[in-house]
Design a protein around this motif. Structure first.
Motif, PDB file in Angstrom:
ATOM      1  N   GLU A 199      -5.424  10.325   6.203  1.00  0.00           N
ATOM      2  CA  GLU A 199      -5.698  10.183   4.760  1.00  0.00           C
ATOM      3  C   GLU A 199      -7.208  10.249   4.476  1.00  0.00           C
ATOM      4  OE1 GLU A 199      -3.519   6.741   3.372  1.00  0.00           O
ATOM      5  OE2 GLU A 199      -1.605   7.704   3.802  1.00  0.00           O
ATOM      6  N   HIS A 246      -7.486   0.563   3.128  1.00  0.00           N
ATOM      7  CA  HIS A 246      -7.451   0.966   4.545  1.00  0.00           C
ATOM      8  C   HIS A 246      -8.406   0.108   5.363  1.00  0.00           C
ATOM      9  CE1 HIS A 246      -6.105   5.326   3.415  1.00  0.00           C
ATOM     10  NE2 HIS A 246      -5.123   4.435   3.306  1.00  0.00           N
ATOM     11  N   HIS A 306      -2.819   7.445  11.007  1.00  0.00           N
ATOM     12  CA  HIS A 306      -2.415   7.556   9.602  1.00  0.00           C
ATOM     13  C   HIS A 306      -3.644   7.465   8.677  1.00  0.00           C
ATOM     14  CE1 HIS A 306       0.254   5.253   6.415  1.00  0.00           C
ATOM     15  NE2 HIS A 306      -0.388   6.245   5.869  1.00  0.00           N
ATOM     16  N   GLU A 320       1.031   4.139  -2.892  1.00  0.00           N
ATOM     17  CA  GLU A 320       0.798   5.564  -2.611  1.00  0.00           C
ATOM     18  C   GLU A 320       2.000   6.409  -3.041  1.00  0.00           C
ATOM     19  OE1 GLU A 320      -2.371   5.550   1.098  1.00  0.00           O
ATOM     20  OE2 GLU A 320      -0.241   5.671   1.598  1.00  0.00           O
ATOM     21  N   HIS A 356       0.833  -1.209   0.000  1.00  0.00           N
ATOM     22  CA  HIS A 356       0.000   0.000   0.000  1.00  0.00           C
ATOM     23  C   HIS A 356       0.875   1.271   0.000  1.00  0.00           C
ATOM     24  CE1 HIS A 356      -3.637   2.317   1.024  1.00  0.00           C
ATOM     25  NE2 HIS A 356      -2.896   2.963   1.915  1.00  0.00           N
TER      26      HIS A 356
HETATM   27 FE   LIG Z   1      -3.141   4.861   2.852  1.00  0.00          FE
END
Ligand SMILES: [Fe+2]
Ligand SMILES: [Fe+2]
Length: 234
Positions: A220, A172, A216, A144, A140
């Motif tokens: 996002e 996520h 986190h 990103e 992931h």
């Molecule tokens: Fe993420």
């Protein structure tokens, strides 16, 4: 003033210190952040009126003073533009979590070997869940950093970018589900009484990782993506 019909994510934006309390009560403020606080409390079997009353007393009293300086960062994160926010996420969360994943991997292998005889029922599934989480997160982060974030920095509120955002949100959620399984498997990060110092340390590091991942994902899902979808460049 916090009310039951506020979205969990809005509570965290207004009162970043709520993160500590939400962690303690397993209130999901990252993937489940779009739910109303009252609904999340009902699902967890927590009496909402008295909980919200206590939350208001505690949070208004603390007035954004937290023992954890990182949590206060939510305040200035809302003022960052998309590029600044992306750089912040990589520099803090991705870097810290990569380090913790490597550290936990090594420690967990040691604990698995030493305590296999008496604690295989816990350690074997935990090893599997952690390996899945590590794989998911590493892939992931690469997606990103190498594909989606560079695209988002250059192309605001584009249809393709919004599809990318949806993909990331789904990933996520998958990570969030693995984390819930890890939390249950470790008895909420409580090592067994006969566990050695390394056993306790690996549980402590896992809890540290989980808290950082939640923070986190919140950053996002609730700060970066709405800003991107709203086409706000700065
Ligand atoms: Fe993420
Ligand atoms: Fe990320």
């Amino acid at each position: 003033m916090i009310t039951g019909n506020m979205k969990i994510t809005d509570v965290v934006k207004a009162y970043p210190e709520a993160i500590e309390i939400f962690n303690d009560f397993h209130i999901d403020y990252c993937c489940g952040g779009k739910d109303a606080l009252e609904a999340a409390l009902a699902e967890l079997g927590i009496e909402s009126n008295s909980f919200i009353e206590l939350l208001n007393k505690k949070l208004i009293k603390s007035s954004h003073k937290s023992s954890n300086g990182q949590i206060l960062a939510v305040d200035h994160l809302t003022e960052m533009n998309i590029t600044e926010l992306i750089d912040y996420i990589i520099d803090t969360h991705h870097t810290k979590e990569r380090y913790l994943l490597a550290e936990i991997d090594e420690l967990l292998n040691k604990v698995l070997l030493v305590h296999y005889e008496h604690h295989q029922e816990q350690l074997v599934p935990l090893h599997g869940l952690f390996s899945d989480l590590r794989k998911e997160l590493q892939e992931h982060f690469a997606k990103e950093e190498k594909a989606i974030f560079p695209y988002m920095k250059k192309n605001f509120n584009k249809e393709k970018g919004i599809r990318y955002v949806k993909d990331l949100e789904d990933e996520h959620e998958a990570a969030g589900n693995l984390i819930k399984e890890i939390t249950a498997c470790t008895n909420d990060f409580t090592a067994p009484k006969d566990g050695c110092a390394t056993y306790r340390l690996v549980f402590q590091k896992l809890q540290e990782l989980v808290k950082d991942v939640y923070n986190h994902i919140f950053t996002e899902n609730s700060l970066l993506f709405p800003k991107y979808e709203g086409g706000i460049e700065s």
